[in-house]
Design an enzyme around this catalytic site. Structure first.
Site, short mmCIF file in Angstrom:
data_model
loop_
_atom_site.label_atom_id
_atom_site.label_comp_id
_atom_site.label_asym_id
_atom_site.label_seq_id
_atom_site.Cartn_x
_atom_site.Cartn_y
_atom_site.Cartn_z
N GLY A 163 0.80 -1.22 0.00
CA GLY A 163 0.00 0.00 0.00
C GLY A 163 0.84 1.27 0.00
N CYS A 164 0.19 2.36 0.39
CA CYS A 164 0.74 3.70 0.17
C CYS A 164 1.95 4.06 1.03
CB CYS A 164 -0.35 4.74 0.36
SG CYS A 164 -1.64 4.66 -0.91
N PHE A 165 2.23 3.30 2.08
CA PHE A 165 3.42 3.65 2.89
C PHE A 165 4.71 3.07 2.31
CE2 PHE A 165 1.74 -0.28 4.91
CZ PHE A 165 2.86 -1.09 4.85
#
EC number: 2.3.1.74
Length: 389
Positions: A163-165
């Protein structure tokens, strides 16, 4: 007799992990954010949902995004009507696309990074590949190794479904690889395509609609190594430290689930509040060793999950508007490209710094922070050191 300690000492690099090159790539097709609601409701056969379309138009208008690049075209979507439904079995069709397109887009970004680096690709010792788009065996890391013609002995690590991290995660991993393996040159690639998350609108699940208004496609690659060769390799940023934490009371704030209908995306409204409330703790822990507590004295690379996150972080920390300039520029020009975003921002920052004749790659400043935010709610905090231009 050689001791284990002597072997270990010989294996380690002397200096910190350093970013030596950056490359980015997008699909050729892009959408204009102002007219995207018309396109989206037309291709998903949802034009009768007038109120929902008006809501989506407001989401797009308030997104601070001007355009996004997307592999999915109207022709592709017409050939795959189940992808246009809100919840129809479509995983096979999505997978067939991403297992080909993810390594291909990654190759474009990697080729640009290798060209800037200026060294033969045979010198790449490690490959870290990250994507939230699809899963396959052998993975996108294997496919990219073949596409680029890397040595078969390159040491690969494949990261799916982060995901986005994860733009922060890959730097943290590459730092450890580069600093613990003398002479290592790590190729890091983040490649993301919205073909796994695209779906039609739902009156009852507005969080899914938020994703449709924000996400875009893109790939970014960096080459990381310690002890750059003088006159041969040009350092851009040094990676000083890297940390990861799960924010308190954030269970279920951001979720993604791979199902027959593709990757579903769930987002709670208080995500910007959770991040802004907790971000200073991560900053204090990261910068205490450097005796830095003025957050306007450092350069900023923050994952642009959405405008509300950036606005609330800016307000909470009393950041000057220019601190998030590079971050907001990337959000405006590309949307949220998940793990690839922070590497696009890093590229934008070093280019702007050079064009404006600033003293360092970090907007003329010595120290900076890179933040990744994503499912968990997980935060990656990377301390960077700008290099003299």
């Amino acid at each position: 007799m050689v001791t284990v300690e002597e072997v270990r000492k010989a294996q380690r690099a002397e200096g910190p992990a350093t970013i030596l090159a950056i490359g980015t790539a997008t699909p050729p097709n892009y959408v204009d954010q102002s007219t995207y609601p018309d396109f989206y409701f037309r291709v998903t056969n949802s034009e009768h949902k007038k109120e929902l379309k008006a809501k989506f138009q407001r989401m797009c208008d308030n997104s601070q995004i001007k355009k996004r690049y997307m592999h999915l075209t109207e022709e592709i979507l017409k050939e795959n009507p189940n992808i246009c439904a809100y919840m129809a079995p479509s995983l096979d069709a999505r997978q067939d696309m991403v297992v080909v397109e993810i390594p291909k887009l990654g190759k474009e970004a990697a080729t640009r990074a290798i060209k800037e680096w200026g060294q033969p690709k045979s010198k790449i010792t490690h490959l870290v590949f990250c994507t939230t788009s699809g899963v396959d065996m052998p993975g996108a890391d294997y496919q990219l190794t073949k596409l680029l013609g890397l040595r078969p002995s390159v040491k690969r690590l494949m990261m799916y479904q982060q995901g986005c991290f994860a733009g922060g995660t890959v730097l943290r991993l590459a730092k450890d690889l580069a600093e613990n393996n003398k002479g290592a040159r790590v190729l890091v690639v983040c490649s993301e395509i919205t073909a796994v998350t695209f779906r039609g609108p739902s009156d009852t699940h507005l969080d899914s609609l938020v994703g449709q208004a924000l996400f875009g496609d893109g790939a970014a690659a960096v080459i990381i190594g310690s002890d750059p060769m003088p006159e041969v390799e040009k350092p851009l940023f040094e990676i000083v430290s890297a940390a990861q934490t799960i924010l308190p009371d954030s269970d279920g704030a951001i979720d993604g689930h791979l199902r027959e209908v593709g990757l579903t995306f769930h987002l709670l409204k208080d995500v910007p509040g959770l991040i802004s409330k907790n971000i200073e703790k991560s900053l204090v822990e990261a910068f205490r060793p450097l005796d830095i507590s003025d957050w306007n004295s450092i350069f900023w690379i923050a994952h642009p999950g959405g405008p509300a996150i950036l606005d609330q972080v800016e307000k909470k920390l009393a950041l000057k508007p220019e601190k998030l300039r590079a971050t907001r520029n990337v959000l405006s020009d590309y949307g949220n490209m998940s793990s690839a975003c922070v590497l696009f921002i890093m590229d934008e920052m070093r280019k702007n710094s050079a064009e404006e004749g600033l003293m360092t790659t970090g907007e003329g400043l010595e120290w900076g922070v890179l933040f990744g935010f994503g499912p968990g709610l997980t935060v990656e905090t990377v301390v960077l050191h700008g290099v003299s231009t």
